[in-house]
Design a protein around this motif. Sequence first.
Motif, PDB file in Angstrom:
ATOM      1  N   LYS A 157      29.939   3.619  79.756  1.00 53.80           N
ATOM      2  CA  LYS A 157      28.962   4.210  80.663  1.00 53.80           C
ATOM      3  C   LYS A 157      29.065   3.548  82.044  1.00 53.80           C
ATOM      4  O   LYS A 157      29.091   4.242  83.071  1.00 53.80           O
ATOM      5  CB  LYS A 157      27.565   4.000  80.072  1.00 53.80           C
ATOM      6  N   GLU A 158      29.136   2.243  82.027  1.00 53.29           N
ATOM      7  CA  GLU A 158      29.222   1.513  83.299  1.00 53.29           C
ATOM      8  C   GLU A 158      30.452   1.917  84.103  1.00 53.29           C
ATOM      9  O   GLU A 158      30.410   2.009  85.322  1.00 53.29           O
ATOM     10  CB  GLU A 158      29.226  -0.009  83.039  1.00 53.29           C
ATOM     11  N   GLU A 191      20.899   8.168  75.558  1.00 53.07           N
ATOM     12  CA  GLU A 191      19.998   9.230  76.012  1.00 53.07           C
ATOM     13  C   GLU A 191      19.654  10.193  74.884  1.00 53.07           C
ATOM     14  O   GLU A 191      18.605  10.841  74.909  1.00 53.07           O
ATOM     15  CB  GLU A 191      20.644  10.023  77.170  1.00 53.07           C
ATOM     16  N   ILE A 235      29.528   5.877  85.265  1.00 53.30           N
ATOM     17  CA  ILE A 235      28.216   6.368  85.697  1.00 53.30           C
ATOM     18  C   ILE A 235      28.132   6.630  87.208  1.00 53.30           C
ATOM     19  O   ILE A 235      27.463   7.588  87.632  1.00 53.30           O
ATOM     20  CB  ILE A 235      27.066   5.426  85.223  1.00 53.30           C
ATOM     21  N   SER A 236      28.857   5.855  88.008  1.00 50.17           N
ATOM     22  CA  SER A 236      28.744   6.077  89.459  1.00 50.17           C
ATOM     23  C   SER A 236      29.375   7.412  89.845  1.00 50.17           C
ATOM     24  O   SER A 236      28.866   8.129  90.694  1.00 50.17           O
ATOM     25  CB  SER A 236      29.373   4.914  90.226  1.00 50.17           C
ATOM     26  N   GLU A 237      30.471   7.727  89.166  1.00 47.08           N
ATOM     27  CA  GLU A 237      31.158   8.983  89.456  1.00 47.08           C
ATOM     28  C   GLU A 237      30.406  10.182  88.852  1.00 47.08           C
ATOM     29  O   GLU A 237      30.396  11.276  89.405  1.00 47.08           O
ATOM     30  CB  GLU A 237      32.576   8.899  88.876  1.00 47.08           C
ATOM     31  N   TYR A 238      29.790   9.961  87.672  1.00 48.90           N
ATOM     32  CA  TYR A 238      29.069  11.032  86.950  1.00 48.90           C
ATOM     33  C   TYR A 238      27.651  10.564  86.632  1.00 48.90           C
ATOM     34  O   TYR A 238      27.343  10.205  85.494  1.00 48.90           O
ATOM     35  CB  TYR A 238      29.812  11.397  85.654  1.00 48.90           C
ATOM     36  N   PRO A 239      26.789  10.579  87.642  1.00 51.89           N
ATOM     37  CA  PRO A 239      25.454   9.971  87.454  1.00 51.89           C
ATOM     38  C   PRO A 239      24.600  10.674  86.391  1.00 51.89           C
ATOM     39  O   PRO A 239      23.633  10.082  85.896  1.00 51.89           O
ATOM     40  CB  PRO A 239      24.808  10.089  88.846  1.00 51.89           C
ATOM     41  N   ASN A 240      24.955  11.907  86.020  1.00 56.38           N
ATOM     42  CA  ASN A 240      24.163  12.619  85.001  1.00 56.38           C
ATOM     43  C   ASN A 240      24.721  12.498  83.589  1.00 56.38           C
ATOM     44  O   ASN A 240      24.213  13.116  82.659  1.00 56.38           O
ATOM     45  CB  ASN A 240      24.041  14.098  85.357  1.00 56.38           C
ATOM     46  N   GLY A 245      28.911  14.194  78.966  1.00 51.44           N
ATOM     47  CA  GLY A 245      28.787  12.774  78.616  1.00 51.44           C
ATOM     48  C   GLY A 245      29.725  12.381  77.485  1.00 51.44           C
ATOM     49  O   GLY A 245      30.694  13.082  77.179  1.00 51.44           O
ATOM     50  N   HIS A 287      20.461   2.166  75.898  1.00 52.37           N
ATOM     51  CA  HIS A 287      21.571   2.772  76.641  1.00 52.37           C
ATOM     52  C   HIS A 287      21.879   4.202  76.179  1.00 52.37           C
ATOM     53  O   HIS A 287      22.835   4.814  76.640  1.00 52.37           O
ATOM     54  CB  HIS A 287      22.827   1.924  76.438  1.00 52.37           C
TER      55      HIS A 287
END
Lengths: 366, 366
Positions: B192-193, B222, B196-201, B160, B220
């Motif tokens: 993040k936006e 973690e 996030i689709s490419e790296y959902p974790n 991340g 937003h």
Amino acid sequence: MKIIQPTLLLNEETCHRNIQNMVDKAKKHNCILRPHFKTHQSAEIGQWFRQQGVTKCAVSSLGMAIYFTNAGWKDITVAFPLNVLESDKVNELAKKITLNICIESLETAEILSHFIQHSVNIFIKVDAGYHRTGINTDDFQQIEAILQKINDNPLLNFKGFLQHAGHTYQAKGKLEVDQIHQSTSAKMIALKERFISEYPNLIISNGDTPTCSLSEHFEHIEEMRPGNFVFYDVMQAEIGSCSYEEIAVAMACPVVAKHPERNEIIIYGGAVHLSKERVTNKDGITIYGLVAEPHTSGWGKPIEGLYVKKLSQEHGTIHAPDAFIEKVKIGDILYILPIHSCLTANLIGQYSTLKGKEIGMYRFGF
Amino acid sequence: MKIIQPTLLLNEETCHRNIQNMVDKAKKHNCILRPHFKTHQSAEIGQWFRQQGVTKCAVSSLGMAIYFTNAGWKDITVAFPLNVLESDKVNELAKKITLNICIESLETAEILSHFIQHSVNIFIKVDAGYHRTGINTDDFQQIEAILQKINDNPLLNFKGFLQHAGHTYQAKGKLEVDQIHQSTSAKMIALKERFISEYPNLIISNGDTPTCSLSEHFEHIEEMRPGNFVFYDVMQAEIGSCSYEEIAVAMACPVVAKHPERNEIIIYGGAVHLSKERVTNKDGITIYGLVAEPHTSGWGKPIEGLYVKKLSQEHGTIHAPDAFIEKVKIGDILYILPIHSCLTANLIGQYSTLKGKEIGMYRFGF
């Protein structure tokens, strides 16, 4: 030697030369040299002084006095106002060595006189202008009250007057240092004249690296007590006490990041390695260190235009021109000249010579 | 416990409460708490976190990571730009624990990819406004280049984005801290936006004591990574991150001299005990510490009108009003609240609890 993390390098040759120069200077002026060991805090470096005939030293705490007593030193001045809570250490030291301690109040003299069990020498700490500690040099009333207290106890021997002209650290160049020295000297001479007939063996002990490095007037002084000169540093070079070539320590720090867009390099080397001591350079910029040229063995003079502009706990931020940043690589080593070598050495707790030998030092509280 | 020299006192109760409060806060906001252990650097204090259910931590060097690995920690983030020269330590740690490291350049990613022998998690360090380290949050090109390098090596796992909003240290009060947090958050959310689709974790890891203490907006985020809150200090109290009652450490220092004529008390306690960290107080005065009321056990809130005005290597100069100086005696203990507890703890290397128990810590280089 492969450097992989912040490493305090010691150029032995430069250090030996600094010691030799101060030994020669003290001899030339017929002064006892009692170097202050709070800068290096190392038994092994102490040994280098002994090889030059030095047999007396000063320290800044009773703990450090015990460390150097264990290293064979037999005549030690604790050049710090006596901490009366450490009476056990005072007695332990006074039993073993010639211990010289500093008193600046009747209150302290009374407590000392009460607990002392072995013979100890007393310096009366006087203030000749720095205004940190000490009795004003013309406060004869208080000085006489303390002398009375000393004379009342046969275990207490009056040794003389000790002063530290720390305000030379604000000076620039020989002329300004000499002016301060002249002003403090006038006060010390008057003090000596006042008490010499009653105490013909009293001595004047003076310490501070700028004066001892730059001045040539020590006629009234029996003992010199400089400390920092063993390594020197950026602060001393800025004052003019030394040249940059005489700085004997540098912190070798790995480059971990580069930010050319703001002319910054990030090193692994922060406040826990260098200390947050700072000086204002000739351009009015606050700096926390300079970056020295890398040499095949060790380092050279500062690189023009580079300086440590900020320190966090472990990060150092170096200001550097474009041309330098373009050449530097992640994992390169930068050699940082410390602002104040005493604080830097104290933080790291050991030295690595250019040949890769490790040299240990006193650790407070351990 | 008889205090005879500068001693870093730790109020265990206050410290436990500080830990509890941050654990509760992280739970409330559904964040992982990964406390930064560079403040306390102590295996035993780490244990206090573990008792509260904390299983992850951050450190500021690979050496410190090894220390906490040896103390049983199995998930450690080295929240400092990777020092590629310590490849052996990276491999040693990556073999034993879940090691998370920070990368902020393709150059570093390439070197890491070359030497890595065991699985390691990678945070891309981004800059959301502090401008110390990190890639600008909108520099997608560089971020993608690093991600490509990570994806090319099965031992490197993208975890991340990590940021540190160190500029909150310049803020005063909740409003200003929240404003900074809002500005950095907007950048982190946009980042993040984008990915996030490419790296959902992927996770967002944020750390700094003012934000984590004062803000209530962590939707937003973690992971929280504050460190200083474990002790707090004068700097944090001045920002407003804590009350003075929440400061869990104080340096107990003996009084060694008094100079009523200039409203000064000299303590045994200097730059080698407190560090030269400083803040400007509300009256525009640079201070190096505050003096707290003595209590039967420990200390209370700061005494009005007293502050540490100057530090030499072992001397501290306290400014104090006449009435205070009249009462204070040589050998009394003053309780100094440090400006920056991380640097103070690092200097002393051990804590004494109010019950007199000694607690050790990591020592750099030893």
